[in-house]
Motif scaffolding. Sequence first.
Motif, PDB file in Angstrom:
ATOM      1  N   VAL A 125       0.789  -0.761  -0.025  1.00 41.35           N
ATOM      2  CA  VAL A 125      -0.356  -0.333  -0.213  1.00 41.35           C
ATOM      3  C   VAL A 125       0.746   0.959  -0.032  1.00 41.35           C
ATOM      4  CG1 VAL A 125      -1.865   1.348   0.938  1.00 41.35           C
ATOM      5  CG2 VAL A 125      -1.891  -1.011   1.325  1.00 41.35           C
ATOM      6  N   GLY A 126       1.849   1.422   0.798  1.00 45.19           N
ATOM      7  CA  GLY A 126       2.511   2.255   0.507  1.00 45.19           C
ATOM      8  C   GLY A 126       3.406   2.970  -0.270  1.00 45.19           C
ATOM      9  N   GLU A 127       4.650   1.693  -0.527  1.00 44.00           N
ATOM     10  CA  GLU A 127       4.785   1.600  -2.219  1.00 44.00           C
ATOM     11  C   GLU A 127       3.710   2.309  -3.383  1.00 44.00           C
ATOM     12  OE1 GLU A 127       6.562  -2.280  -2.644  1.00 44.00           O
ATOM     13  OE2 GLU A 127       8.351  -2.151  -0.862  1.00 44.00           O
ATOM     14  N   MET A 128       2.516   1.972  -3.575  1.00 47.85           N
ATOM     15  CA  MET A 128       1.767   2.990  -4.520  1.00 47.85           C
ATOM     16  C   MET A 128       1.251   4.146  -4.263  1.00 47.85           C
ATOM     17  SD  MET A 128      -2.493   1.206  -4.876  1.00 47.85           S
ATOM     18  CE  MET A 128      -2.807   1.741  -3.140  1.00 47.85           C
ATOM     19  N   PHE A 129       1.534   4.201  -3.018  1.00 56.26           N
ATOM     20  CA  PHE A 129       1.751   6.053  -3.489  1.00 56.26           C
ATOM     21  C   PHE A 129       2.807   7.172  -2.612  1.00 56.26           C
ATOM     22  CE2 PHE A 129      -2.415   4.578  -1.321  1.00 56.26           C
ATOM     23  CZ  PHE A 129      -3.119   5.299  -2.069  1.00 56.26           C
ATOM     24  N   GLY A 130       4.010   5.711  -3.146  1.00 57.74           N
ATOM     25  CA  GLY A 130       5.471   6.405  -3.253  1.00 57.74           C
ATOM     26  C   GLY A 130       6.578   6.261  -2.084  1.00 57.74           C
ATOM     27  N   ILE A 131       6.119   5.536  -0.765  1.00 51.93           N
ATOM     28  CA  ILE A 131       6.419   5.345   0.335  1.00 51.93           C
ATOM     29  C   ILE A 131       7.016   4.292   0.471  1.00 51.93           C
ATOM     30  CG2 ILE A 131       5.757   5.698   2.762  1.00 51.93           C
ATOM     31  CD1 ILE A 131       2.950   6.870   2.009  1.00 51.93           C
ATOM     32  N   SER A 132       7.937   4.529   0.959  1.00 48.12           N
ATOM     33  CA  SER A 132       9.861   3.214   0.946  1.00 48.12           C
ATOM     34  C   SER A 132       8.963   2.058   2.256  1.00 48.12           C
ATOM     35  CB  SER A 132      10.773   3.373   1.025  1.00 48.12           C
ATOM     36  OG  SER A 132      11.513   2.919   1.744  1.00 48.12           O
ATOM     37  N   LYS A 133       8.932   1.297   2.042  1.00 48.62           N
ATOM     38  CA  LYS A 133       8.906   0.108   3.375  1.00 48.62           C
ATOM     39  C   LYS A 133       9.448   0.075   4.304  1.00 48.62           C
ATOM     40  CE  LYS A 133      11.517  -3.882   1.573  1.00 48.62           C
ATOM     41  NZ  LYS A 133      11.394  -5.062   1.415  1.00 48.62           N
ATOM     42  N   THR A 272      -0.473  -8.605  -6.449  1.00 50.70           N
ATOM     43  CA  THR A 272      -0.203  -6.916  -5.633  1.00 50.70           C
ATOM     44  C   THR A 272      -1.156  -6.607  -4.948  1.00 50.70           C
ATOM     45  OG1 THR A 272       1.536  -6.214  -6.778  1.00 50.70           O
ATOM     46  CG2 THR A 272       2.468  -7.646  -6.448  1.00 50.70           C
ATOM     47  N   VAL A 273      -1.235  -5.677  -3.895  1.00 49.11           N
ATOM     48  CA  VAL A 273      -2.059  -4.303  -3.970  1.00 49.11           C
ATOM     49  C   VAL A 273      -2.345  -3.629  -5.341  1.00 49.11           C
ATOM     50  CG1 VAL A 273      -2.207  -2.260  -3.226  1.00 49.11           C
ATOM     51  CG2 VAL A 273      -1.633  -4.441  -1.215  1.00 49.11           C
ATOM     52  N   SER A 274      -1.125  -3.588  -5.504  1.00 48.03           N
ATOM     53  CA  SER A 274      -0.692  -2.665  -7.115  1.00 48.03           C
ATOM     54  C   SER A 274      -1.196  -2.969  -8.509  1.00 48.03           C
ATOM     55  CB  SER A 274       0.630  -2.218  -7.824  1.00 48.03           C
ATOM     56  OG  SER A 274       1.369  -1.406  -6.648  1.00 48.03           O
ATOM     57  N   ASP A 275      -1.454  -4.538  -7.966  1.00 50.79           N
ATOM     58  CA  ASP A 275      -1.851  -5.169  -9.186  1.00 50.79           C
ATOM     59  C   ASP A 275      -3.103  -5.096  -9.252  1.00 50.79           C
ATOM     60  OD1 ASP A 275       0.671  -6.108 -11.069  1.00 50.79           O
ATOM     61  OD2 ASP A 275      -0.238  -8.106  -9.239  1.00 50.79           O
ATOM     62  N   LEU A 276      -3.613  -4.926  -8.045  1.00 51.46           N
ATOM     63  CA  LEU A 276      -5.607  -4.511  -7.904  1.00 51.46           C
ATOM     64  C   LEU A 276      -5.618  -3.114  -8.415  1.00 51.46           C
ATOM     65  CD1 LEU A 276      -5.880  -6.392  -4.455  1.00 51.46           C
ATOM     66  CD2 LEU A 276      -6.959  -7.072  -6.579  1.00 51.46           C
ATOM     67  N   LYS A 290      -6.303   4.039  -6.523  1.00 48.99           N
ATOM     68  CA  LYS A 290      -5.708   3.504  -5.305  1.00 48.99           C
ATOM     69  C   LYS A 290      -5.888   4.238  -4.148  1.00 48.99           C
ATOM     70  CE  LYS A 290      -1.731   4.825  -8.312  1.00 48.99           C
ATOM     71  NZ  LYS A 290      -0.234   5.551  -8.316  1.00 48.99           N
ATOM     72  N   LEU A 291      -6.506   4.937  -3.677  1.00 48.93           N
ATOM     73  CA  LEU A 291      -7.435   5.418  -2.620  1.00 48.93           C
ATOM     74  C   LEU A 291      -8.077   3.956  -1.888  1.00 48.93           C
ATOM     75  CD1 LEU A 291      -7.732   7.230  -0.551  1.00 48.93           C
ATOM     76  CD2 LEU A 291      -9.588   8.264  -1.367  1.00 48.93           C
TER      77      LEU A 291
END
Length: 424
Positions: A125-133, A272-276, A290-291
Motif C-alpha cells: 500500500v505504501g509503495e503504491m503511493f511512493g512511500i518506501s517500506k 499485489t496491491v498495485s495489481d489490484l 489507489k485510494l
Amino acid sequence: MRRVRTFDINHILNRGYQSTSYFKVKHFFNVWGPGLIVMLADTDAGCLITAAQWGYTMILPQILLIPVLYFAQEMTVRLGIVTKKGHGELIREYFGKKWAWISAGTLAISAIGALLTEFVGIAGVGEMFGISKWITIPIATVLLIAIAFSGSYRRVEKVGVMIGLAELAFLVVVVMVKPQLGDMVRGIGTIPWHNSSYIYLVAANVGAVIMPWMIFYQQGAVVDKNLGMESINKEKHDTFVGTLVTQGIMLTFVIAFAATMGLQHQQVALETVSDLASGLSAFIGSYPAKLFTGMSLLGGSLVAALVVALAGTWGVTEVLNWKHSLNEPLQKGSIGFYIIYCLAHIIGAILVLANINLVNLAVSVEVMNALLLPIVLGFLLILEAKVLPEKYRMHGDYRWLVTVLCMVVMGFGLYMVGPIMGIW
C-alpha cells in the motif's frame, strides 16, 4: 401542585427510560467485538487478492462459506465463556503437554507466516503511493506494538475494530463500477467445476476460511474480555454479524473486479496491491482506485497483524501456563506475554525489510496451515463435546450438521497439502 407533580413524574420516567437505554447500549458494546474483529482480520490482503480471481463464479463459494465459518467460531464462544480458559489451555489440560506443544508450535509458525503476508500488504500500500517500506513497516510495527500496551483488552479491541472497518471503503468502488444484476446471476449459475485451477482456488478458499489463529484468538478474547454466561447469545450474534461482514467484503472485491476486468476477459495476474489498483484504474480513475484499494487493504492488513500476533501469543503463553492477559500491566509476571507479542511483529518486519527469499518459508507455512487446520478443528469438536456441560453442548441435527461441515473443511485442508507440495 398537581402540574409540578406531573412534571416530576414524567421527568423521572424519562430519566429512567434514558438510563435503561444507556445501559442497554453500554452492555451491547461491552459484549460485542471479539467476533467482529476476528472476522475483519480474516479478510486480509492475501484473502482479498484471492477473492478477486475468477469473477462472478466466486460469488457462490463465498456465500456457502458463511455457515461453515460461523459454526466453527461459535464453538469458541461457548468454550471460552463457560470454561474461562483459552484454546491452548484446554488442550494442555485435557490432552497433555505433548499435544499442547504441537498445537502451540505450529500455531506460532503459521502466525509468523501470516504476519509476513500482512506486512507485505502494508508495504505494498505504501509503495503504491511512493512511500518506501523502510518507512511504512517500522511505523506499522511501532503502532501495532503500542496498541497492546493500551492497558486493557477492551481498548485494544476497539482500536482494532475501527482500523478494520476501513475495509468497508471498497464498497464505494462497487457503487462506482455499477455491476449488473443479470451478470451476477449468470455468474452464480456458471460454475467451472471441470477447471482444475478453479477447483484449486475453491479448495484454497474452503481450507483457509477457518484459519487456526482465528480459533485461538476468539476463545482467548472472550476470556480476556471476561464475558459471563448471560453474554453467550449476544456474542453469538456478534460472531454471526462479523461472518456476514467479512464475507460481504470478500463479495465486494469479487463483484468489483468481475464488473470491470472480468467483463473484458482480461487475463491479468492479481498478485499485489498495485495489481489490484491498476486493474481498476481504467474504469474508475487512477487516484480513486489507489485510494479505496489502499484504505481497504491497509485496514485489513493492520487488523489481521494485530489479531494474528495476539492469537499466537495467547496460544504459546497458555501452553506455557504464563499470565496471558492484555488487562495485566507490564510487570514481572506478565513480561513474557508482552515479549512474545513484540517479537512476533519485530521478526515479521525484519524478514520483510531484509528481502529474504521467502518462497520456501511461504510453502512451509501453507503446508503448516493445511495440516494444523484438521488438528485445531478436531480438538475444537472434541473439546466442545467433552469439556462443556450438557446444557451448553450442541445437540441433535445441529451437532451433526456442524460436525459434517467441519469434516469437509478438514478434508480440504488436507487436500491442499498435495498441490502445495507438488504431489498432485
